[in-house]
Design a protein around this motif. Structure first.
Motif, mmCIF file in Angstrom:
data_model
loop_
_atom_site.group_PDB
_atom_site.id
_atom_site.type_symbol
_atom_site.label_atom_id
_atom_site.label_comp_id
_atom_site.label_asym_id
_atom_site.label_seq_id
_atom_site.Cartn_x
_atom_site.Cartn_y
_atom_site.Cartn_z
ATOM 1 N N LEU A 58 24.160 -15.609 28.282
ATOM 2 C CA LEU A 58 23.019 -16.520 28.203
ATOM 3 C C LEU A 58 23.255 -17.784 29.024
ATOM 4 O O LEU A 58 22.354 -18.273 29.692
ATOM 5 C CB LEU A 58 22.721 -16.865 26.746
ATOM 6 C CG LEU A 58 22.208 -15.707 25.907
ATOM 7 C CD1 LEU A 58 22.258 -16.050 24.428
ATOM 8 C CD2 LEU A 58 20.806 -15.314 26.324
ATOM 9 N N VAL A 59 24.469 -18.289 28.986
ATOM 10 C CA VAL A 59 24.795 -19.488 29.757
ATOM 11 C C VAL A 59 24.637 -19.210 31.252
ATOM 12 O O VAL A 59 24.150 -20.062 32.001
ATOM 13 C CB VAL A 59 26.215 -20.003 29.418
ATOM 14 C CG1 VAL A 59 26.672 -21.072 30.402
ATOM 15 C CG2 VAL A 59 26.244 -20.544 27.992
ATOM 16 N N GLU A 60 25.012 -18.022 31.690
ATOM 17 C CA GLU A 60 24.840 -17.656 33.106
ATOM 18 C C GLU A 60 23.374 -17.699 33.531
ATOM 19 O O GLU A 60 23.079 -17.901 34.711
ATOM 20 C CB GLU A 60 25.389 -16.250 33.359
ATOM 21 C CG GLU A 60 26.885 -16.144 33.278
ATOM 22 C CD GLU A 60 27.371 -14.699 33.359
ATOM 23 O OE1 GLU A 60 26.588 -13.817 33.763
ATOM 24 O OE2 GLU A 60 28.531 -14.456 33.014
ATOM 25 N N ALA A 61 22.459 -17.510 32.588
ATOM 26 C CA ALA A 61 21.030 -17.518 32.902
ATOM 27 C C ALA A 61 20.458 -18.934 32.993
ATOM 28 O O ALA A 61 19.332 -19.113 33.451
ATOM 29 C CB ALA A 61 20.257 -16.721 31.853
ATOM 30 N N ALA A 110 22.786 -27.212 34.055
ATOM 31 C CA ALA A 110 22.784 -27.261 32.595
ATOM 32 C C ALA A 110 23.931 -26.478 31.960
ATOM 33 O O ALA A 110 24.204 -26.641 30.771
ATOM 34 C CB ALA A 110 21.454 -26.720 32.070
ATOM 35 N N ARG A 111 24.605 -25.657 32.726
ATOM 36 C CA ARG A 111 25.610 -24.752 32.155
ATOM 37 C C ARG A 111 26.785 -25.476 31.507
ATOM 38 O O ARG A 111 27.182 -25.165 30.379
ATOM 39 C CB ARG A 111 26.135 -23.798 33.230
ATOM 40 C CG ARG A 111 25.127 -22.796 33.659
ATOM 41 C CD ARG A 111 25.660 -21.897 34.746
ATOM 42 N NE ARG A 111 24.575 -21.088 35.272
ATOM 43 C CZ ARG A 111 24.565 -20.583 36.475
ATOM 44 N NH1 ARG A 111 25.589 -20.751 37.288
ATOM 45 N NH2 ARG A 111 23.526 -19.871 36.876
ATOM 46 N N ARG A 112 27.354 -26.427 32.212
ATOM 47 C CA ARG A 112 28.574 -27.077 31.727
ATOM 48 C C ARG A 112 28.339 -27.785 30.389
ATOM 49 O O ARG A 112 29.111 -27.602 29.448
ATOM 50 C CB ARG A 112 29.087 -28.069 32.767
ATOM 51 C CG ARG A 112 30.355 -28.746 32.342
ATOM 52 C CD ARG A 112 30.914 -29.610 33.436
ATOM 53 N NE ARG A 112 32.114 -30.256 32.952
ATOM 54 C CZ ARG A 112 32.476 -31.454 33.297
ATOM 55 N NH1 ARG A 112 31.774 -32.145 34.165
ATOM 56 N NH2 ARG A 112 33.575 -31.979 32.803
ATOM 57 N N ASP A 113 27.277 -28.583 30.311
ATOM 58 C CA ASP A 113 27.016 -29.315 29.073
ATOM 59 C C ASP A 113 26.747 -28.365 27.911
ATOM 60 O O ASP A 113 27.239 -28.578 26.804
ATOM 61 C CB ASP A 113 25.823 -30.262 29.245
ATOM 62 C CG ASP A 113 26.164 -31.440 30.145
ATOM 63 O OD1 ASP A 113 27.367 -31.717 30.359
ATOM 64 O OD2 ASP A 113 25.216 -32.087 30.639
ATOM 65 N N PHE A 114 25.973 -27.327 28.160
ATOM 66 C CA PHE A 114 25.659 -26.395 27.085
ATOM 67 C C PHE A 114 26.915 -25.639 26.656
ATOM 68 O O PHE A 114 27.146 -25.437 25.461
ATOM 69 C CB PHE A 114 24.554 -25.424 27.508
ATOM 70 C CG PHE A 114 24.006 -24.675 26.344
ATOM 71 C CD1 PHE A 114 23.083 -25.265 25.504
ATOM 72 C CD2 PHE A 114 24.443 -23.390 26.057
ATOM 73 C CE1 PHE A 114 22.598 -24.584 24.390
ATOM 74 C CE2 PHE A 114 23.966 -22.705 24.956
ATOM 75 C CZ PHE A 114 23.039 -23.302 24.119
ATOM 76 N N ARG A 115 27.721 -25.250 27.609
ATOM 77 C CA ARG A 115 28.973 -24.538 27.295
ATOM 78 C C ARG A 115 29.877 -25.427 26.440
ATOM 79 O O ARG A 115 30.439 -24.980 25.440
ATOM 80 C CB ARG A 115 29.664 -24.131 28.590
ATOM 81 C CG ARG A 115 30.781 -23.129 28.392
ATOM 82 C CD ARG A 115 31.388 -22.674 29.716
ATOM 83 N NE ARG A 115 30.503 -21.760 30.401
ATOM 84 C CZ ARG A 115 30.046 -21.934 31.640
ATOM 85 N NH1 ARG A 115 30.401 -22.983 32.341
ATOM 86 N NH2 ARG A 115 29.250 -21.046 32.189
ATOM 87 N N PRO A 172 11.307 -18.339 30.618
ATOM 88 C CA PRO A 172 11.708 -17.387 29.580
ATOM 89 C C PRO A 172 12.640 -16.294 30.094
ATOM 90 O O PRO A 172 12.684 -16.006 31.284
ATOM 91 C CB PRO A 172 10.377 -16.795 29.103
ATOM 92 C CG PRO A 172 9.417 -17.042 30.202
ATOM 93 C CD PRO A 172 9.882 -18.262 30.933
ATOM 94 N N ILE A 173 13.363 -15.717 29.140
ATOM 95 C CA ILE A 173 14.284 -14.623 29.456
ATOM 96 C C ILE A 173 13.838 -13.339 28.757
ATOM 97 O O ILE A 173 13.103 -13.367 27.775
ATOM 98 C CB ILE A 173 15.737 -14.943 29.033
ATOM 99 C CG1 ILE A 173 15.835 -15.130 27.515
ATOM 100 C CG2 ILE A 173 16.280 -16.125 29.798
ATOM 101 C CD1 ILE A 173 17.248 -15.126 26.984
ATOM 102 N N LEU A 174 14.301 -12.240 29.285
ATOM 103 C CA LEU A 174 14.256 -10.950 28.612
ATOM 104 C C LEU A 174 15.713 -10.608 28.336
ATOM 105 O O LEU A 174 16.480 -10.353 29.266
ATOM 106 C CB LEU A 174 13.611 -9.865 29.484
ATOM 107 C CG LEU A 174 13.744 -8.436 28.952
ATOM 108 C CD1 LEU A 174 12.986 -8.274 27.629
ATOM 109 C CD2 LEU A 174 13.277 -7.424 29.969
#
Length: 182
Positions: free
Chosen positions: A75-78, A83-88, A118-120
């Motif tokens: 999910l983080v890759e998406a 935004a990836r670093r902070d969310f991780r 959105p994601i699938l």
């Protein structure tokens, strides 16, 4: 990632009704859809065709490794790179310590970055985590080690759909399954 073999467009024919049924379920507000059937009938190929129809959605595939940490990392890759670093940093350790926190992290994603884009989320070959020895007549239970992360995903998508989110959850499995919840 080319982990799951799927039929090319020209090889994939005659499944229009199934595609339309899944897309209709999504339009009608289903939190998730399970595609199930015998082996080698094209469940993964059907999921790929559905993904190709959901133009606004970024497809995230989880295959073979269904633990909370792997799902979290996919999910983080998406996320957008910024935004990836902070969310991780905010959620990865929680996903390691408590698989149920995957649901909280996913709710944040579905109500935030994945609300606009959105994601699938495709959970492919779910039968790998089913306890087929304990299978009842209609469905097999999810093995205990994977109950928490799967319940967290189902709950987060149900919550997000109820709140008006457009991200979708699609599962493929040879068998129907049962999952205890509160």
């Amino acid at each position: 990632r080319r982990e799951v073999p799927v039929a090319r467009r020209g090889e994939f024919v005659g499944r229009r009704r199934e595609i339309q049924a899944v897309l209709a379920a999504f339009r009608d507000g289903a939190a998730g859809v399970l595609i199930h059937g015998m082996a080698n009938l094209g469940k993964s190929s059907l999921a790929a065709r559905i993904a190709s129809r959901l133009n606004r959605h970024r497809t995230v595939v989880v295959f073979e490794h269904y633990d909370a940490l792997n799902v979290f990392d996919r999910l983080v890759e998406a996320l957008p790179p910024a935004a990836r670093r902070d969310f991780r940093q905010a959620w990865r350790q929680a996903a390691i310590d408590d698989p149920a926190s995957l649901g909280d992290a996913l709710e944040v994603l579905l109500g935030g970055p994945f609300l606009q884009e959105p994601i699938l989320l495709v959970i492919d070959d779910l039968e790998r985590i089913l306890d087929l020895q304990a299978q009842a007549a209609a469905a097999a239970p999810v093995r205990s080690a994977w109950q928490m992360p799967l319940a967290a995903m189902l709950g987060a998508f149900a919550h997000a759909r109820a709140a008006g989110g457009d991200s979708q959850l699609l599962l493929t499995s040879r068998y129907r399954f049962t999952l205890p919840d509160a």
